[in-house]
Design an enzyme around this catalytic site. Structure first.
Site, PDB file in Angstrom:
ATOM      1  N   SER A  16       0.792  -1.233   0.000  1.00  0.00           N
ATOM      2  CA  SER A  16       0.000   0.000   0.000  1.00  0.00           C
ATOM      3  C   SER A  16       0.825   1.284   0.000  1.00  0.00           C
ATOM      4  O   SER A  16       0.346   2.316  -0.443  1.00  0.00           O
ATOM      5  CB  SER A  16      -0.985   0.005   1.165  1.00  0.00           C
ATOM      6  OG  SER A  16      -0.372  -0.429   2.348  1.00  0.00           O
ATOM      7  N   HIS A  72      -5.349  -3.150  -2.918  1.00  0.00           N
ATOM      8  CA  HIS A  72      -5.016  -2.143  -3.939  1.00  0.00           C
ATOM      9  C   HIS A  72      -4.916  -2.701  -5.353  1.00  0.00           C
ATOM     10  O   HIS A  72      -4.684  -1.956  -6.293  1.00  0.00           O
ATOM     11  CB  HIS A  72      -3.708  -1.442  -3.578  1.00  0.00           C
ATOM     12  CG  HIS A  72      -3.770  -0.751  -2.257  1.00  0.00           C
ATOM     13  ND1 HIS A  72      -4.304   0.505  -2.109  1.00  0.00           N
ATOM     14  CD2 HIS A  72      -3.404  -1.165  -1.022  1.00  0.00           C
ATOM     15  CE1 HIS A  72      -4.245   0.843  -0.831  1.00  0.00           C
ATOM     16  NE2 HIS A  72      -3.703  -0.152  -0.150  1.00  0.00           N
ATOM     17  N   LYS A  80     -11.361   1.000  -1.675  1.00  0.00           N
ATOM     18  CA  LYS A  80     -10.359   1.524  -2.609  1.00  0.00           C
ATOM     19  C   LYS A  80     -11.008   1.603  -4.001  1.00  0.00           C
ATOM     20  O   LYS A  80     -11.915   2.390  -4.166  1.00  0.00           O
ATOM     21  CB  LYS A  80      -9.118   0.649  -2.550  1.00  0.00           C
ATOM     22  CG  LYS A  80      -8.736   0.342  -1.067  1.00  0.00           C
ATOM     23  CD  LYS A  80      -7.584   0.971  -0.504  1.00  0.00           C
ATOM     24  CE  LYS A  80      -7.569   1.107   1.007  1.00  0.00           C
ATOM     25  NZ  LYS A  80      -7.033  -0.016   1.753  1.00  0.00           N
TER      26      LYS A  80
HETATM   27  C1  LIG Z   1      -6.902  -0.287   3.218  1.00  0.00           C
HETATM   28  C2  LIG Z   1      -6.385  -1.639   3.483  1.00  0.00           C
HETATM   29  C3  LIG Z   1      -6.975  -2.477   4.425  1.00  0.00           C
HETATM   30  C4  LIG Z   1      -8.081  -2.010   5.321  1.00  0.00           C
HETATM   31  O1  LIG Z   1      -9.265  -1.920   4.638  1.00  0.00           O
HETATM   32  P1  LIG Z   1     -10.401  -0.959   5.223  1.00  0.00           P
HETATM   33  O2  LIG Z   1     -11.614  -1.382   4.508  1.00  0.00           O
HETATM   34  O3  LIG Z   1      -9.972   0.423   4.912  1.00  0.00           O
HETATM   35  O4  LIG Z   1     -10.469  -1.220   6.688  1.00  0.00           O
HETATM   36  C5  LIG Z   1      -6.493  -3.754   4.566  1.00  0.00           C
HETATM   37  N1  LIG Z   1      -5.445  -4.179   3.841  1.00  0.00           N
HETATM   38  C6  LIG Z   1      -4.817  -3.388   2.952  1.00  0.00           C
HETATM   39  C7  LIG Z   1      -3.655  -3.910   2.201  1.00  0.00           C
HETATM   40  C8  LIG Z   1      -5.266  -2.088   2.758  1.00  0.00           C
HETATM   41  O5  LIG Z   1      -4.653  -1.291   1.907  1.00  0.00           O
END
Ligand SMILES: *Cc1c(COP(=O)(O)O)cnc(C)c1O
Length: 396
Positions: free
Chosen positions: A184, A212, A244
């Site tokens: 990320s 992502h 995302k």
């Molecule tokens: C954003 C993210 C999460 C968390 O997801 P949310 O729905 O925002 O709680 C988990 N793992 C990765 C790799 C992320 O980028």
């Protein structure tokens, strides 16, 4: 007095003095590549809304329609009476989309990871995970009570060393390997083919969190797994999040019938929480449909990424390699990255400034995210501002 009182101020002052204070902005508009903050309009490269779906009219229409029919709250947890038809429909669409037998949905990705890891791993499990995995996977390992070790980032030799060592320790009955699909903060992709091969060789269970990658990578937006053409045998557990590229909220885990049933029966982070609002599930299903067809948007993101990396490299910036929507520009010190981000902000541009502890000390960087609604002119504006910052010695 037997107990100490808490000293909040000292820690807060320390954070401030080290240039690590985090500030949040308040959005006064919908999410998008142009947003209003403090009454000003900014060009934003700071969201994770990669396909520009967060404010998409078709997804909003799906949410509105479901809102009118099913109300706002789900009303209960999944296992009580909060599991609506909208959740069930979304789960089967996700199973089809990921070519897996079954999928289960959660209100956030953080919870999906807690649920998955804490239900699967116990004190006889060794968890091995990439050093740069998302915080939720790291926290999930801690919550599980299993022993957890972090191998060097995307380094299969390092992982194998831990695996070899673990085979000699009779305390470990099983091994669970966790990796982000797309990392990320760096935007690079896990070496998933060798990773799954290594896991199969040692009979370690592999779970990949592709928050992502979904929507952005793979011909149909199936993420890293589709990008590398891997089967559900090769990657038995797959996590995706909706906050995302999907542009909504929530997350899912996909896998075979048994493994998903096991998580549903065992995971406290699934059982003891209210189901996501059904309208969000319905909106997410619409966004899944749009993701499958977003071929030109994915090609556009690749073109923008190539253009950005070429131009920024020409300016002398240390641009991290990336085939994803996340473009990292390594700056170094926290104070330098803050000066640069503030300078861009004054020019009407928002970017992410990522500092320790999110990244290692000395590895502070700009995190620039590209979205389908960005034009090449938008990216050029960012490049021009970076060029001026460099000329004016903003980072010194
Ligand atoms: C954003 C993210 C999460 C968390 O997801 P949310 O729905 O925002 O709680 C988990 N793992 C990765 C790799 C992320 O980028």
């Amino acid at each position: 007095m037997r107990f100490k009182s808490w000293d909040w101020r000292q820690t807060l002052e320390e954070i401030e003095a080290r240039g690590l204070k985090r500030h949040k902005l308040t959005l006064e508009s919908a999410q998008g590549v142009r947003v209003r903050v403090d009454g000003r309009t900014f060009l934003s490269f700071a969201s994770n809304d990669y396909l520009s779906l967060a404010n998409h009219f078709e997804i909003k229409a799906a949410a509105e329609d479901a809102l009118k029919r099913f109300g706002v709250g789900s009303g209960a947890s999944h296992m009580v009476l909060g599991h609506h038809a909208a959740h069930a429909d979304l789960e089967s669409a996700l199973a089809t989309f990921t070519h897996r037998e079954r999928a289960i949905t959660f209100s956030t990705g953080y919870m999906a990871n807690l649920a998955m890891v804490a239900s699967i791993a116990d004190s006889k499990t060794l968890i091995l995970q990439d050093k740069l995995n998302h915080a939720s996977l790291i926290d999930a390992a801690a919550l599980s009570g299993a022993r957890s070790q972090r191998y060097l980032h995307n380094n299969l030799q390092s992982l194998e060393k831990y695996l070899v060592k673990a085979t000699e320790n009779p305390e470990y009955e099983k091994v669970l390997v966790l990796s982000d699909g797309v990392f990320s903060m760096d935007g690079d992709v896990a070496k998933l083919c060798s990773l799954s091969e290594l896991c199969q060789r040692y009979n370690a269970l592999l779970a990949v969190d592709d928050a992502h990658g979904f929507g952005v990578l793979g011909e149909h937006g199936g993420g890293v797994v589709e990008h590398f053409g891997l089967t559900s045998q090769q990657v038995p557990l797959l996590v995706g999040t909706f906050g995302k590229a999907f542009g909504t909220a929530g997350a899912f885990i996909a896998g075979n019938n048994e493994i998903i049933e096991y998580i549903e029966q065992k995971a406290r982070a699934y059982i003891y929480t209210t189901a996501m609002p059904p309208a969000i599930a319905a909106a997410t299903q619409k966004s899944l449909f749009l993701i499958g067809r977003a071929h030109s948007e994915r090609a556009h993101l690749q073109n923008l990424g190539r253009f950005f990396r070429e131009q920024a490299t020409d300016l002398g910036f240390d641009v991290l390699p990336s085939v994803t929507a996340i473009q990292g520009v390594l700056i170094g010190e926290s104070t330098a990255v803050m000066s640069l981000a503030n300078y861009l902000n004054m020019q009407g541009i928002l970017v992410g400034a990522i500092r320790p502890p999110t990244v290692a000390p000395g590895k502070a960087r700009l995190r620039i995210t590209l979205c389908a609604d960005h034009s090449q002119v938008d990216v050029q504006r960012l490049i021009d501002a970076l060029a001026r910052a460099k000329q004016e010695g903003v980072m010194q």
